[in-house]
Scaffold this active site. Structure first.
Site, PDB file in Angstrom:
ATOM      1  N   ASP A 177       0.840  -1.191   0.000  1.00 35.25           N
ATOM      2  CA  ASP A 177       0.000   0.000   0.000  1.00 35.25           C
ATOM      3  C   ASP A 177       0.874   1.239   0.000  1.00 35.25           C
ATOM      4  OD1 ASP A 177      -0.014   1.116   3.108  1.00 35.25           O
ATOM      5  OD2 ASP A 177       0.147  -1.063   3.036  1.00 35.25           O
ATOM      6  N   SER A 178       0.466   2.236  -0.788  1.00 38.61           N
ATOM      7  CA  SER A 178       1.146   3.525  -0.848  1.00 38.61           C
ATOM      8  C   SER A 178       2.617   3.325  -1.192  1.00 38.61           C
ATOM      9  CB  SER A 178       0.947   4.265   0.474  1.00 38.61           C
ATOM     10  OG  SER A 178       1.236   5.631   0.356  1.00 38.61           O
ATOM     11  N   ALA A 179       3.541   3.792  -0.348  1.00 44.12           N
ATOM     12  CA  ALA A 179       4.965   3.585  -0.624  1.00 44.12           C
ATOM     13  C   ALA A 179       5.320   2.109  -0.632  1.00 44.12           C
ATOM     14  CB  ALA A 179       5.808   4.321   0.417  1.00 44.12           C
ATOM     15  N   PHE A 221      -2.669  -1.133  -3.111  1.00 42.93           N
ATOM     16  CA  PHE A 221      -3.653  -0.221  -2.536  1.00 42.93           C
ATOM     17  C   PHE A 221      -3.080   1.197  -2.563  1.00 42.93           C
ATOM     18  CE2 PHE A 221      -3.633  -4.314  -0.422  1.00 42.93           C
ATOM     19  CZ  PHE A 221      -4.939  -4.750  -0.606  1.00 42.93           C
ATOM     20  N   HIS A 320      -7.167   7.584   1.543  1.00 52.64           N
ATOM     21  CA  HIS A 320      -5.961   6.846   1.217  1.00 52.64           C
ATOM     22  C   HIS A 320      -5.932   5.496   1.938  1.00 52.64           C
ATOM     23  CE1 HIS A 320      -1.985   6.624  -0.446  1.00 52.64           C
ATOM     24  NE2 HIS A 320      -1.373   6.591   0.723  1.00 52.64           N
TER      25      HIS A 320
END
Length: 355
Positions: A177-179, A221, A320
């Protein structure tokens, strides 16, 4: 909010380092790092953790070292640990039938332990997976290549210990997810390409061996997929401005080693290295455009790709990485069920034939 953070800082340390990993870091960089971590999510995660819980019937093996210095009592040691989540019934039945999801947490490269994703990982395991949740060192103590090296070392441990769990060695999926999605996409590229492994300095006679893992798919994600937009940004601010404030060197070794086209979502999608991919985002996710563009590039290059871009009801928010941070939402439960459908649809059923 600052009073709450100061009062309960030890509780916060359960899911992210505050400053205990920053010994020896330049004082100015240290100050920016601590402030970034406070601004990044202390308050939100502190509130959310009140409703996090492990579902019944899921076994948790926490703080398993994947490198010799791994332990659960220091920031460096915590970074080199992983968690394992799996359905208890599957452990009782034995065999090696469950698909595997290796999950890489987000946090803008600067925030969070693997513990930040525990509630997500245990709920994911309840859907019928063996989940390995990886830790890694954070900026500014290490750069992007160092974080990717940690992920590869974690994957080496997973490969070498799969037989200890009811896991199918031929059904390994990489999630992030994200980074964490950025790290996941590059980990996949290294696993699938000796050229990419060599570019990063992994494999061969290096200190970071590349495990023999062929990911059957990826689950992302709210991912950050276009690194080029960060390393070549020339404005006064960027999507991750604190990385510049921390010395501006986080991606330097990546740029020096990796072909320029592989720094872009377009180039990664065209490389032929990405497996079938499931993307999740929302209309109020500040990285929504990254998932939309990446999905378009993947589909244009013939990669099987599904994307779920949810729109919250009026007066509500998803935001987010909502399936990771807000597992109690009905939308998040729907995503977990979609992950099961997606993953199980890519692996053949298990048959045992007697003669």
């Amino acid at each position: 909010m600052s009073g709450m953070i100061d009062k309960d800082i030890n509780r916060i340390r359960q899911w992210t380092p505050v400053d205990e990993d920053l010994d020896g870091i330049d004082a100015n960089v240290r100050e920016v790092a601590v402030q970034t971590r406070k601004n990044f999510g202390f308050g939100v995660d502190y509130t959310r953790c009140e409703v996090w819980s492990d579902p019944e019937g899921v076994d948790v093996y926490a703080d398993v070292p994947y490198l010799p210095d791994g332990n659960g009592s220091t920031a460096q040691g915590k970074a080199h640990c992983l968690d394992v989540y799996l359905p208890h019934d599957a452990r009782l039945r034995g065999g090696c039938s469950l698909p595997v999801i290796v999950d890489i947490h987000g946090g803008g490269f600067v925030y969070g332990y693997k513990d930040l994703n525990r509630n997500f990982g245990t709920n994911l395991a309840a859907q019928g997976f063996v989940v390995f949740s990886l830790g890694y060192r954070l900026a500014p103590t290490v750069d992007f290549v160092g974080q990717l090296a940690d992920v590869l070392q974690g994957l080496n441990w997973v490969k070498n210990h799969l037989a200890d769990y009811p896991a199918d060695p031929d059904a390994i999926f990489i999630a992030g997810d994200s980074a964490g999605a950025t790290l996941a996409e590059y980990a996949i590229s290294v696993l699938k390409s000796s050229e990419m492994a060599n570019a990063f300095g992994f494999g061969g006679g290096t200190d970071v061996p590349v495990p023999d893992i062929d990911p059957k798919g990826a689950v992302f994600f709210s991912g950050l997929f276009d690194v080029d937009g960060l390393v070549h940004y020339e404005g006064d601010t960027s999507i991750l401005p604190y990385l510049d404030a921390m010395g501006g060197t986080f991606f330097d070794s990546t740029v020096e080693r990796v072909p320029a086209d592989m720094l872009t979502a377009r180039g990664l999608a065209a490389s032929g290295l990405m497996p079938p991919t499931l993307l999740t985002t929302s209309s109020d996710d500040f990285l929504e455009h990254e998932s939309l563009f990446f999905a378009g590039h993947l589909r244009r290059n013939g990669v099987v790709c599904e994307i779920y871009d949810l729109v919250p009801e009026k007066g509500l928010t998803l935001g987010h990485i909502f399936p990771v941070g807000q597992t109690w939402l009905p939308e998040s439960l729907s995503v977990l069920q979609e992950i099961k459908r997606f993953v199980y649809g890519l692996i053949p059923p298990h048959f045992h034939t007697t003669t």
